[in-house]
Design a protein around this motif. Structure first.
Motif, PDB file in Angstrom:
ATOM      1  N   ARG A  11       1.041  -1.649   0.149  1.00 32.28           N
ATOM      2  CA  ARG A  11      -0.354  -0.623   0.080  1.00 32.28           C
ATOM      3  C   ARG A  11       0.852   1.417  -0.163  1.00 32.28           C
ATOM      4  N   PRO A  12       0.880   2.192  -0.749  1.00 23.96           N
ATOM      5  CA  PRO A  12       1.261   2.853  -0.839  1.00 23.96           C
ATOM      6  C   PRO A  12       0.978   3.890   0.211  1.00 23.96           C
ATOM      7  N   LEU A  13       2.074   5.750   0.474  1.00 23.31           N
ATOM      8  CA  LEU A  13       1.643   6.002   1.481  1.00 23.31           C
ATOM      9  C   LEU A  13       0.571   7.387   1.162  1.00 23.31           C
ATOM     10  N   SER A  14      -0.250   7.018  -0.158  1.00 29.18           N
ATOM     11  CA  SER A  14      -1.460   7.612  -0.432  1.00 29.18           C
ATOM     12  C   SER A  14      -2.360   6.564   0.434  1.00 29.18           C
ATOM     13  N   TYR A  15      -2.098   5.212   0.659  1.00 26.02           N
ATOM     14  CA  TYR A  15      -3.070   4.836   0.864  1.00 26.02           C
ATOM     15  C   TYR A  15      -3.576   5.144   2.684  1.00 26.02           C
ATOM     16  N   PRO A  37      -9.419  10.974   6.209  1.00 28.19           N
ATOM     17  CA  PRO A  37      -9.650  12.004   7.549  1.00 28.19           C
ATOM     18  C   PRO A  37      -9.045  10.433   8.689  1.00 28.19           C
ATOM     19  N   TRP A  38      -9.620   9.699   8.489  1.00 30.69           N
ATOM     20  CA  TRP A  38      -9.143   8.232   9.108  1.00 30.69           C
ATOM     21  C   TRP A  38      -8.411   7.491   9.068  1.00 30.69           C
ATOM     22  N   SER A  39      -7.742   7.641   7.954  1.00 25.33           N
ATOM     23  CA  SER A  39      -6.779   6.755   7.508  1.00 25.33           C
ATOM     24  C   SER A  39      -5.288   6.605   8.519  1.00 25.33           C
ATOM     25  N   GLY A  40      -5.251   5.747   8.306  1.00 24.94           N
ATOM     26  CA  GLY A  40      -4.085   5.856   9.975  1.00 24.94           C
ATOM     27  C   GLY A  40      -4.071   6.062  10.669  1.00 24.94           C
ATOM     28  N   ARG A  41      -5.267   6.235  11.461  1.00 27.06           N
ATOM     29  CA  ARG A  41      -5.828   6.837  12.761  1.00 27.06           C
ATOM     30  C   ARG A  41      -5.609   5.820  13.936  1.00 27.06           C
ATOM     31  N   ARG A  42      -5.263   6.422  14.933  1.00 29.69           N
ATOM     32  CA  ARG A  42      -5.148   5.831  16.364  1.00 29.69           C
ATOM     33  C   ARG A  42      -6.858   5.313  16.593  1.00 29.69           C
ATOM     34  N   ALA A  43      -7.123   4.197  16.882  1.00 26.56           N
ATOM     35  CA  ALA A  43      -8.447   3.495  17.483  1.00 26.56           C
ATOM     36  C   ALA A  43      -9.586   3.321  15.715  1.00 26.56           C
ATOM     37  N   VAL A  44      -9.038   3.374  14.665  1.00 28.02           N
ATOM     38  CA  VAL A  44     -10.030   3.497  14.192  1.00 28.02           C
ATOM     39  C   VAL A  44     -10.064   2.493  12.479  1.00 28.02           C
ATOM     40  N   TRP A  67     -10.011 -16.095  25.782  1.00 28.37           N
ATOM     41  CA  TRP A  67      -8.483 -16.773  25.280  1.00 28.37           C
ATOM     42  C   TRP A  67      -7.728 -15.306  25.789  1.00 28.37           C
ATOM     43  N   THR A  68      -6.368 -16.172  25.209  1.00 27.23           N
ATOM     44  CA  THR A  68      -5.225 -14.831  25.831  1.00 27.23           C
ATOM     45  C   THR A  68      -4.570 -14.688  24.238  1.00 27.23           C
ATOM     46  N   LEU A  69      -3.893 -13.292  23.928  1.00 28.83           N
ATOM     47  CA  LEU A  69      -3.743 -12.935  22.959  1.00 28.83           C
ATOM     48  C   LEU A  69      -2.105 -12.210  23.335  1.00 28.83           C
ATOM     49  N   GLU A  70      -1.114 -12.723  22.606  1.00 34.35           N
ATOM     50  CA  GLU A  70       0.093 -11.938  22.126  1.00 34.35           C
ATOM     51  C   GLU A  70      -0.300 -10.770  20.737  1.00 34.35           C
ATOM     52  N   LEU A  71       0.301  -9.676  20.890  1.00 33.58           N
ATOM     53  CA  LEU A  71       0.415  -9.433  19.238  1.00 33.58           C
ATOM     54  C   LEU A  71       1.341  -8.380  19.696  1.00 33.58           C
ATOM     55  N   GLU A  72       2.186  -8.511  18.269  1.00 36.07           N
ATOM     56  CA  GLU A  72       3.062  -7.226  17.733  1.00 36.07           C
ATOM     57  C   GLU A  72       2.390  -6.703  16.605  1.00 36.07           C
ATOM     58  N   ARG A  73       2.813  -5.703  16.697  1.00 37.17           N
ATOM     59  CA  ARG A  73       1.658  -4.616  15.985  1.00 37.17           C
ATOM     60  C   ARG A  73       3.207  -3.291  15.636  1.00 37.17           C
ATOM     61  N   PHE A  74       4.076  -2.923  14.585  1.00 43.19           N
ATOM     62  CA  PHE A  74       4.884  -2.141  13.427  1.00 43.19           C
ATOM     63  C   PHE A  74       4.086  -1.093  12.995  1.00 43.19           C
ATOM     64  N   ARG A  75       5.243  -0.534  12.711  1.00 42.67           N
ATOM     65  CA  ARG A  75       4.795   0.814  11.637  1.00 42.67           C
ATOM     66  C   ARG A  75       6.165   1.137  11.104  1.00 42.67           C
ATOM     67  N   SER A  76       6.102   0.497   9.179  1.00 44.07           N
ATOM     68  CA  SER A  76       7.055   1.422   8.302  1.00 44.07           C
ATOM     69  C   SER A  76       6.912   2.861   8.505  1.00 44.07           C
ATOM     70  N   ARG A  77       5.739   3.419   8.307  1.00 45.38           N
ATOM     71  CA  ARG A  77       5.003   5.026   7.664  1.00 45.38           C
ATOM     72  C   ARG A  77       4.905   5.793   8.699  1.00 45.38           C
ATOM     73  N   ASP A  78       4.651   6.949   8.782  1.00 44.47           N
ATOM     74  CA  ASP A  78       3.908   7.914   9.912  1.00 44.47           C
ATOM     75  C   ASP A  78       2.693   7.833  10.067  1.00 44.47           C
ATOM     76  N   ILE A  79       2.167   6.945  10.654  1.00 42.12           N
ATOM     77  CA  ILE A  79       0.672   6.288  11.042  1.00 42.12           C
ATOM     78  C   ILE A  79       0.616   6.172  12.547  1.00 42.12           C
ATOM     79  N   LEU A 137       1.453  -4.158   5.063  1.00 43.90           N
ATOM     80  CA  LEU A 137       1.174  -3.107   3.641  1.00 43.90           C
ATOM     81  C   LEU A 137       2.224  -2.683   2.881  1.00 43.90           C
ATOM     82  N   ALA A 138       3.543  -3.350   3.437  1.00 43.26           N
ATOM     83  CA  ALA A 138       4.833  -2.982   3.276  1.00 43.26           C
ATOM     84  C   ALA A 138       6.305  -3.864   2.047  1.00 43.26           C
ATOM     85  N   SER A 139       5.387  -4.423   1.736  1.00 46.34           N
ATOM     86  CA  SER A 139       5.876  -5.667   1.272  1.00 46.34           C
ATOM     87  C   SER A 139       5.798  -5.727  -0.511  1.00 46.34           C
ATOM     88  N   THR A 140       7.169  -5.717  -1.191  1.00 40.49           N
ATOM     89  CA  THR A 140       6.785  -5.505  -2.386  1.00 40.49           C
ATOM     90  C   THR A 140       6.168  -7.098  -3.034  1.00 40.49           C
TER      91      THR A 140
END
Ligand SMILES: NC(=O)c1ccc[n+]([C@@H]2O[C@H](COP(=O)([O-])OP(=O)(O)OC[C@H]3O[C@@H](n4cnc5c(N)ncnc54)[C@H](O)[C@@H]3O)[C@@H](O)[C@H]2O)c1
Length: 338
Positions: free
Chosen positions: A148-152, A157-164, A189-201, A225-228
């Protein structure tokens, strides 16, 4: 003779355009009477309302498609249900369990129906998978790698925004819902979660999770969403007697594309039992609430690529994580930004 049922589309300018095509494809089985949209719609022949309550009061549609930003879904859905409409509500239907319960209560009180736009629940792979003799399910692993390019991340207004927004709760929501549905996975359930960001979001564009329910199969998910390199969305289902592979966007089961995807709108109009009723999405919303309440994603250092930033080798990590029921950090090193 009963009159042709009427339908309104609220949120008409974005993905709502696709719903408009789907409505048009149904011909005279349903009549689109009005649009709800807060942005100007120049040259539109149908009546357009920037206040959905006015639309509901004036047209009293039998059905309403809600395709607005996720944080607006609950209020519009409650208004539409109380105005007597059945809903096709886009995913993610609501953002937390309290909202799910409010909408469920309104549906029960009014006798209305709500189909949620998880179109993968209309996939023929689901009944075909259930018919396979895989024994007791032990693991469900999801792998997805998209670009997904940066324009995505700036398209709305809600794109890349916390909690949405976020890779897990928005573009890969279908994969998550499909995995939960295949396994019949429910809290606790037990949730193990890893979140990463390669963009300014504010949210993750790359993530992994492992969900270990009190009962039922363990679900692991690794997505980016950052894979070629592209991985459509592969789900590996492992039971005590065998393994099967589903590629949910393509209706592919063990390599064969299955015909017979059921349209969620047609299913709603038919009066048949719903394929994606709100009730079926409670595990998804429970998980989405937990994901969105988690600490902020860890920044990664990617490399410039087209209009965006790519993570070299991320598709291999995604595949390895899915194969080993592992988190991304358990199968390799991610390039953390210093
Ligand atoms: N099922 C799928 O595959 C799929 C694909 C894309 C988007 N979606 C979902 O569809 C929804 C909309 O996504 P999008 O990408 O089109 O977003 P978007 O922001 O591009 O479009 C939403 C539209 O709703 C309008 N809107 C906002 N508030 C409104 C209100 N109160 N009344 C009327 N209109 C209002 C906006 O002006 C905009 O035109 C989201 O829930 C999203 O997750 C689902």
């Amino acid at each position: 003779m009963s009159a042709t049922p009427t339908i309104a589309l609220i949120g008409a300018s974005g993905h709502g355009r696709r719903h408009r095509q789907n409505i048009a494809a149904l011909g005279d089985r349903v009549r689109l009477v009005a649009l709800g949209e807060v942005q100007p719609m120049f040259g539109e022949e149908l009546p357009v309302y920037d206040d959905h309550r006015l639309l509901l009061a004036e047209h009293k549609p039998d059905y309403v498609v809600i395709c607005t930003p996720p944080h607006t879904h609950l209020g519009i859905a409650l208004d539409a249900v109380h105005a007597g409409a059945d809903l096709l509500l886009e995913k993610p239907p609501v953002l937390d369990v309290a909202a799910h319960e409010r909408l469920s209560a309104a549906l029960a009180a009014t006798g209305r129906r709500c189909q949620v736009g998880f179109q993968a629940l209309g996939s023929p792979t689901l009944p075909a998978l259930a018919a396979l003799d895989l024994g007791e399910l032990r693991h469900i692993a999801v792998a997805g790698a998209w670009w997904r390019p940066l324009s995505y991340w700036t398209r709305s207004p809600w794109s890349g925004r916390r909690a949405v927004d976020g890779a897990l709760v928005n573009p890969f929501a279908h994969a998550l819902m499909q995995a939960l549905a295949i396994g019949g996975v429910r809290p606790p359930w037990t949730l193990e979660l890893e979140r990463f960001r390669s963009r300014d979001i504010e949210v993750e564009d790359t993530a992994a999770l492992r969900l270990t329910p009190a009962e039922g199969p363990v679900v692991t998910v690794a997505v980016t969403l950052a894979s070629t390199e592209f991985i459509a969305g592969d789900i590996t289902v492992t039971g005590t007697r065998g393994t099967a592979h589903v590629v949910y966007p393509e209706d592919r089961l063990d390599g064969a594309v299955l015909p017979g995807r059921v349209s969620l709108l047609e299913n709603l109009l038919s009066g048949d039992p719903l394929l994606a009723p709100l009730s079926r999405t409670l595990p998804f919303t429970t998980l989405a609430e937990q994901i969105m309440a988690a600490p902020d994603p860890v920044p990664l250092a990617g490399v410039a690529h087209d209009d965006g930033v790519a993570l070299p080798g991320i598709a291999d990590l995604v595949r390895a994580a899915a194969a080993r029921h592992a988190l991304l950090s358990e199968v390799g090193d991610l390039p953390c930004a210093s």
